[in-house]
Motif scaffolding. Structure first.
Motif, PDB file in Angstrom:
ATOM      1  N   PHE A  28       0.873  -1.262  -0.314  1.00 44.90           N
ATOM      2  CA  PHE A  28      -0.047   0.024   0.044  1.00 44.90           C
ATOM      3  C   PHE A  28       0.778   1.175  -0.027  1.00 44.90           C
ATOM      4  O   PHE A  28       1.577   1.364   0.768  1.00 44.90           O
ATOM      5  N   SER A  92       4.331  -6.560   2.241  1.00 51.50           N
ATOM      6  CA  SER A  92       3.436  -5.484   3.094  1.00 51.50           C
ATOM      7  C   SER A  92       1.785  -5.821   3.109  1.00 51.50           C
ATOM      8  O   SER A  92       1.513  -7.236   3.452  1.00 51.50           O
ATOM      9  N   MET A  93       1.113  -4.919   2.590  1.00 49.95           N
ATOM     10  CA  MET A  93      -0.060  -5.229   2.559  1.00 49.95           C
ATOM     11  C   MET A  93      -0.480  -6.472   1.666  1.00 49.95           C
ATOM     12  O   MET A  93      -1.327  -7.290   2.013  1.00 49.95           O
ATOM     13  N   TYR A  96      -0.471  -9.365   4.055  1.00 51.36           N
ATOM     14  CA  TYR A  96      -1.751  -9.524   4.574  1.00 51.36           C
ATOM     15  C   TYR A  96      -2.772 -10.263   3.883  1.00 51.36           C
ATOM     16  O   TYR A  96      -3.379 -11.187   4.580  1.00 51.36           O
ATOM     17  N   ARG A 130      -4.827   5.259  10.791  1.00 50.08           N
ATOM     18  CA  ARG A 130      -5.338   4.984   9.473  1.00 50.08           C
ATOM     19  C   ARG A 130      -6.579   5.950   9.565  1.00 50.08           C
ATOM     20  O   ARG A 130      -6.855   6.365   8.354  1.00 50.08           O
ATOM     21  N   HIS A 241      11.628  -0.881   3.314  1.00 45.39           N
ATOM     22  CA  HIS A 241      10.494  -1.444   3.258  1.00 45.39           C
ATOM     23  C   HIS A 241       9.935  -2.224   1.876  1.00 45.39           C
ATOM     24  O   HIS A 241       9.176  -3.169   1.998  1.00 45.39           O
TER      25      HIS A 241
HETATM   26  C1  MLT Z   1       2.521  -1.454   2.847  1.00 43.82           C
HETATM   27  O1  MLT Z   1       3.475  -1.159   2.608  1.00 43.82           O
HETATM   28  O2  MLT Z   1       1.237  -2.137   2.237  1.00 43.82           O
HETATM   29  C2  MLT Z   1       1.868  -0.769   4.208  1.00 43.82           C
HETATM   30  O3  MLT Z   1       2.956   0.046   4.907  1.00 43.82           O
HETATM   31  C3  MLT Z   1       1.221  -1.620   5.173  1.00 43.82           C
HETATM   32  C4  MLT Z   1       0.828  -1.082   6.312  1.00 43.82           C
HETATM   33  O4  MLT Z   1       0.716   0.063   6.524  1.00 43.82           O
HETATM   34  O5  MLT Z   1       0.496  -1.657   7.305  1.00 43.82           O
END
Ligand code: MLT
Length: 265
Positions: A28, A92-93, A96, A130, A241
């Motif tokens: 994200f 990252s996202m 998830y 958020r 990241h």
């Molecule tokens: C991402 O890079 O997807 C975000 O940093 C994830 C997050 O903010 O949890």
């Protein structure tokens, strides 16, 4: 290209090469171009597929965005492409979403690659952040979110030495559609804690993290590694990241080694 992926939904995707299907899910607020240096560039015969998650890039948004809904959309995309099982690689996202895909559709997962991500949910402070970002995006547009995300996106080495990488990521985040940014933030805020499912992961898993990642630091990667039986952990030196963009050759090397283990097992 853009493909149909169930219920009138469209997904942007790139589909390069033939061999072991490897599906890439961006973070994200990114899009599938995050994976440009991986597509067709692995040292094993692979069908490399990168999707825009719903609301990002060329993909249509979901009415009620969630990491579970994103995972279901990816599975619908795999159906359209005729891919039964894939190595699900998420940053990252995207990580998830990869963990949600494992929980909901384990038979579609050949292996997992979890890059710069974590299992835990947002705490109260994280959820409030958020909400503040959602408010900023509503008032000032997606660029306001890009500005707030930018400082943590890359590591100090990339920031000092690779202005081109910093600028490309900045441009990617700034062009994210507002609907995707708003939906993505809601999905991130409301995602469940995946920790209880880690011990039940039975597919080979590679955990990757930049040693300069401040958004999902190496301690998160170690927690994933300790939680997932038999998983392998690779820390990439000098990356923050977005390891796949900051150290593409090193990322492709550890990914290719992992995939080689799968195809020769
Ligand atoms: C991402 O890079 O997807 C975000 O940093 C994830 C997050 O903010 O949890």
């Amino acid at each position: 290209m853009i493909i149909a992926a169930g219920e009138g939904r469209l997904l942007g995707c790139d589909d390069v090469g033939t061999g072991l299907p490897v599906c890439f899910l961006h973070g994200f607020p990114h899009d599938r171009s995050l994976w440009n240096a991986q597509l067709g560039a692995l040292a094993v015969p692979a069908r490399t597929v990168a999707f825009d998650l719903p609301g990002f890039g060329e993909s249509t948004p979901l009415a009620s965005p969630s990491v579970e809904g994103f995972a279901d959309a990816v599975v619908a995309g795999l159906d359209t492409l005729g891919i039964d099982r894939a190595v699900i690689t998420g940053l990252s996202m995207g990580g998830y979403v990869a963990l949600a895909l494992w929980r909901r559709h384990p038979s579609r997962v050949r292996a997992l690659v979890l890059a710069d991500t974590r299992a835990t949910a947002d705490g109260a402070e994280g959820r409030a952040r958020r909400d503040a970002l959602i408010a900023a995006a509503r008032e000032h547009g997606a660029a306001a979110v890009a500005e707030q995300m930018a400082p943590g996106m890359v590591g100090r080495t990339t920031r000092a030495q690779r202005r081109d990488v910093v600028a490309a990521l900045d441009a990617m985040m700034r062009r994210a559609p507002l609907a995707g940014v708003l939906g993505g933030l809601a999905a991130l805020r409301d995602r469940p804690d995946a920790t209880p499912s880690l011990g039940g992961i039975t597919v080979p898993t590679l955990v990757v993290c930049g040693d300069e990642d401040v958004l999902t630091p190496p301690s998160d990667a170690r927690a994933l590694h300790f939680g997932i039986p038999g998983s392998r952990l690779e820390l990439l030196a000098g990356a923050g990241h977005v390891t796949c963009v900051e150290r593409p050759a090193a990322f492709n090397h550890v990914l290719s080694e992992f995939l080689t283990g799968l195809v020769t097992a």
